[in-house]
Design a protein around this motif. Structure first.
Motif, PDB file in Angstrom:
ATOM      1  N   VAL A  55      27.692  48.756  41.673  1.00 43.39           N
ATOM      2  CA  VAL A  55      28.246  47.634  42.613  1.00 43.39           C
ATOM      3  C   VAL A  55      27.498  46.899  43.448  1.00 43.39           C
ATOM      4  O   VAL A  55      27.897  45.663  43.680  1.00 43.39           O
ATOM      5  CB  VAL A  55      29.290  48.397  43.319  1.00 43.39           C
ATOM      6  N   ALA A  56      26.573  47.663  44.220  1.00 39.03           N
ATOM      7  CA  ALA A  56      25.756  47.001  44.896  1.00 39.03           C
ATOM      8  C   ALA A  56      24.788  45.867  44.311  1.00 39.03           C
ATOM      9  O   ALA A  56      24.587  44.715  44.860  1.00 39.03           O
ATOM     10  CB  ALA A  56      24.734  48.043  45.753  1.00 39.03           C
ATOM     11  N   ILE A  57      24.564  46.142  43.025  1.00 37.46           N
ATOM     12  CA  ILE A  57      23.564  45.228  42.322  1.00 37.46           C
ATOM     13  C   ILE A  57      24.592  44.128  41.903  1.00 37.46           C
ATOM     14  O   ILE A  57      23.957  42.888  42.030  1.00 37.46           O
ATOM     15  CB  ILE A  57      22.883  46.049  41.068  1.00 37.46           C
ATOM     16  N   VAL A  58      25.747  44.198  41.333  1.00 37.24           N
ATOM     17  CA  VAL A  58      26.423  43.116  41.258  1.00 37.24           C
ATOM     18  C   VAL A  58      26.924  42.313  42.229  1.00 37.24           C
ATOM     19  O   VAL A  58      26.800  41.096  42.227  1.00 37.24           O
ATOM     20  CB  VAL A  58      27.651  43.755  40.341  1.00 37.24           C
ATOM     21  N   ALA A  59      27.249  43.023  43.496  1.00 35.77           N
ATOM     22  CA  ALA A  59      27.373  41.981  44.450  1.00 35.77           C
ATOM     23  C   ALA A  59      26.273  41.271  45.060  1.00 35.77           C
ATOM     24  O   ALA A  59      26.412  40.065  45.259  1.00 35.77           O
ATOM     25  CB  ALA A  59      27.908  42.955  45.703  1.00 35.77           C
ATOM     26  N   PHE A  60      25.084  41.875  45.020  1.00 35.83           N
ATOM     27  CA  PHE A  60      23.890  41.224  45.313  1.00 35.83           C
ATOM     28  C   PHE A  60      23.619  39.819  44.544  1.00 35.83           C
ATOM     29  O   PHE A  60      23.651  38.938  44.665  1.00 35.83           O
ATOM     30  CB  PHE A  60      22.785  41.986  45.361  1.00 35.83           C
ATOM     31  N   ALA A  61      23.479  40.067  43.124  1.00 30.48           N
ATOM     32  CA  ALA A  61      23.539  39.044  42.176  1.00 30.48           C
ATOM     33  C   ALA A  61      24.925  38.169  42.323  1.00 30.48           C
ATOM     34  O   ALA A  61      24.550  36.721  42.393  1.00 30.48           O
ATOM     35  CB  ALA A  61      23.690  39.557  40.794  1.00 30.48           C
ATOM     36  N   TRP A  62      26.143  38.417  42.647  1.00 29.52           N
ATOM     37  CA  TRP A  62      27.107  37.411  42.709  1.00 29.52           C
ATOM     38  C   TRP A  62      26.733  36.534  44.095  1.00 29.52           C
ATOM     39  O   TRP A  62      26.965  35.358  43.966  1.00 29.52           O
ATOM     40  CB  TRP A  62      28.284  38.201  42.795  1.00 29.52           C
ATOM     41  N   LEU A  63      26.375  37.213  45.121  1.00 29.70           N
ATOM     42  CA  LEU A  63      26.218  36.489  46.413  1.00 29.70           C
ATOM     43  C   LEU A  63      25.028  35.607  46.221  1.00 29.70           C
ATOM     44  O   LEU A  63      25.021  34.400  46.914  1.00 29.70           O
ATOM     45  CB  LEU A  63      26.085  37.687  47.472  1.00 29.70           C
TER      46      LEU A  63
END
Length: 67
Positions: A55-63
């Motif tokens: 979830v943190a990786i996906v949030a980082f990539a999205w942001l």
């Protein structure tokens, strides 16, 4: 990128997953009573931390894609 707190959190979460995975593999290889009692618990901990890491990786990539 290294100054982004979300990136640092995601990296630390990945290293925690790696640590739990190596600990689980070590106890599995050794076998014995400890492995019989705790193998499932170790796997559940790894899955929970791995979920947080993904979830943190996906949030980082999205942001980062939005910036």
């Amino acid at each position: 990128m290294l100054s982004d707190p979300l990136f640092i959190f995601a990296a630390v979460a990945c290293f925690v997953v790696l640590g739990i995975l190596l600990f689980g593999i070590g106890t599995f290889a050794r076998g014995g009573e400890f492995n019989k009692r705790n193998a499932n618990r170790i796997m559940r901990w790894r899955l929970g931390v791995q979920f947080v890491a993904v979830v943190a990786i996906v949030a980082f990539a999205w942001l980062r894609a939005r910036a």
